[in-house]
Write an enzyme that holds these catalytic residues in place. Structure first.
Site, mmCIF file in Angstrom:
data_model
loop_
_atom_site.group_PDB
_atom_site.id
_atom_site.type_symbol
_atom_site.label_atom_id
_atom_site.label_comp_id
_atom_site.label_asym_id
_atom_site.label_seq_id
_atom_site.Cartn_x
_atom_site.Cartn_y
_atom_site.Cartn_z
ATOM 1 N N LYS A 1 75.353 8.927 58.614
ATOM 2 C CA LYS A 1 75.812 10.317 58.622
ATOM 3 C C LYS A 1 75.983 10.880 57.227
ATOM 4 O O LYS A 1 75.762 12.066 56.997
ATOM 5 C CB LYS A 1 77.136 10.445 59.395
ATOM 6 C CG LYS A 1 76.963 10.353 60.889
ATOM 7 C CD LYS A 1 78.133 11.014 61.602
ATOM 8 C CE LYS A 1 77.944 10.932 63.107
ATOM 9 N NZ LYS A 1 79.140 11.376 63.836
ATOM 10 N N LYS B 1 71.560 15.069 71.302
ATOM 11 C CA LYS B 1 71.705 16.512 71.137
ATOM 12 C C LYS B 1 71.065 16.967 69.843
ATOM 13 O O LYS B 1 70.789 18.141 69.662
ATOM 14 C CB LYS B 1 73.185 16.913 71.129
ATOM 15 C CG LYS B 1 74.054 15.975 70.297
ATOM 16 C CD LYS B 1 74.738 16.587 69.121
ATOM 17 C CE LYS B 1 75.195 15.471 68.213
ATOM 18 N NZ LYS B 1 76.148 15.751 67.230
ATOM 19 N N LYS C 1 66.792 7.420 71.342
ATOM 20 C CA LYS C 1 67.852 7.764 72.280
ATOM 21 C C LYS C 1 67.837 9.247 72.621
ATOM 22 O O LYS C 1 67.548 10.071 71.749
ATOM 23 C CB LYS C 1 69.213 7.454 71.627
ATOM 24 C CG LYS C 1 69.960 6.325 72.295
ATOM 25 C CD LYS C 1 71.258 6.031 71.586
ATOM 26 C CE LYS C 1 72.407 6.871 72.087
ATOM 27 N NZ LYS C 1 73.713 6.334 71.703
#
Ligand code: TRP
Length: 347
Positions: free
Chosen positions: A115, A210, A207
């Site tokens: 991140k 969003k 995966k």
């Protein structure tokens, strides 16, 4: 070893609307666990804040996620549903854990590395400390079982390390305050379900997420029947018919994913699905899958719309949940304060 009563805690960040991957990978298990355990399900808005959130969106996303919990079947009478920032125990315990955890432990967290990316200097301190807050979420209730996805396993290990180090560092004080040899349980990850990993409809090796640019890659919990049918129709597949055995799904990521979704929606196994559909082509399989998805998801979407039409009702559920959460966490925080030596004037 001290025996701790079983308690379940889990949470999701209110940063996005829920998709089929969240539902089949997590929510279904949350709902099932209510049958056997005392469960606490949190909307982790403090975790969301580790990256920038528009204030108004954070408010509405938090309500929306709470509505999704309820619409998916989390029962606010049986389980505790609340938002993290409403219960100060999380922040208080996180501070103590910031002083227990080591820089080295946190530096190794893959989620932080991903991140923060290359520009680590510019990542928030909160993003770095994310896992200590997560440990505090769980341990403020002395929860023993944590249903999470694969990607959270490392954070759970860290929570165990923190619990263990706290128990060791403070062992004398823990005993002196009459809490036996360990104050915190070592929480167990609980990774279950046939479709824990729901993959993107455009790429069976990634995966469902969003953050993928194409909306065709995911089924959102609020998609209507037409959108669901269209997304499955356009889902990437290979030209072969379905195999009759699970073995035959190897090296066929997209086929494997669609069969896994089908099995999870029907609460059965891939083997069962293939026993029925082996030898059939996707032109036949996809519409049945879409119909099944619509059947399962449209009542949830309808319930979400109903709940969101009356924010006062959701807020009342969250307020009551926060009260119940405080009742559980309050005494634990007091004991932690005593154990570490924080003066509680008058006590
Ligand atoms: N980190 C989790 C996720 O992104 C969310 C989370 C925060 C959580 N606190 C938690 C999950 C405590 C389980 C228990 O999925």
């Amino acid at each position: 070893m001290t025996k701790f009563p079983e308690r379940v805690f889990s949470g999701m960040q209110p940063t996005h609307s829920l998709h089929l991957g969240n539902y089949l990978g997590a929510m279904i298990n949350w709902v099932k666990m209510q049958e056997t355990h005392d469960c606490i399900y949190c909307v982790v808005d403090m975790h969301a804040l580790t990256v920038w959130q528009e204030p108004e969106e954070l408010v509405s996303n938090s309500r929306e996620l709470a509505a999704a919990y309820i619409a998916c079947g989390v029962d606010p009478e049986r389980s505790v549903i609340f938002n993290q920032s409403a219960v100060s125990a999380h922040a208080e315990l996180a501070w103590v854990f910031n002083c227990v955890a080591r820089m080295g432990w946190l530096s190794r967290m893959t989620q932080f590395k991903e991140k923060a990316g290359k520009d680590r200097e510019n990542a928030s301190v909160g993003l770095f400390a994310y896992p200590t807050l997560m440990a505090a979420d769980i341990l403020a209730y002395r929860a023993t079982h944590v249903p999470v996805g694969e990607d959270q396993k490392q954070h759970l290990e860290l929570a165990r390390d923190i619990a263990q180090k706290f128990n060791n560092d403070y062992s004398a004080s823990i005993a002196a305050h009459g809490h036996g040899e360990a104050y915190f349980p070592l929480p167990e990850p609980f990774i279950t379900g046939p479709a824990t990993r729901v993959m993107s409809l455009r790429d069976g090796t990634k995966k469902m997420s969003k953050s993928e640019a194409s909306d065709l890659s995911r089924i959102n919990m609020t998609d209507d029947a037409d959108a669901i049918a269209q997304k499955f129709r356009k889902a990437r597949t290979d030209p072969e018919p379905l195999p009759s055995e699970v073995e035959g799904l190897k090296e066929r990521a997209e086929a494997d994913n669609l069969v896994g979704i089908f099995a999870a929606l029907r609460d059965t196994t891939k083997a069962d699905v293939l026993a029925e559909y082996g030898g059939r082509g996707f032109a036949e399989f996809k519409p049945v899958l879409a119909e099944l998805a619509v059947e399962r998801l449209s009542p949830i979407a309808a319930e979400m719309r109903r709940l969101l039409a009356d924010p006062a009702e959701i807020d009342a559920v969250l307020a009551r949940g926060a009260d119940r959460a405080r009742e559980i966490a309050g005494p634990i925080i007091d004991e932690v304060k005593d154990i570490v030596g924080f003066l509680r004037p008058g006590h």
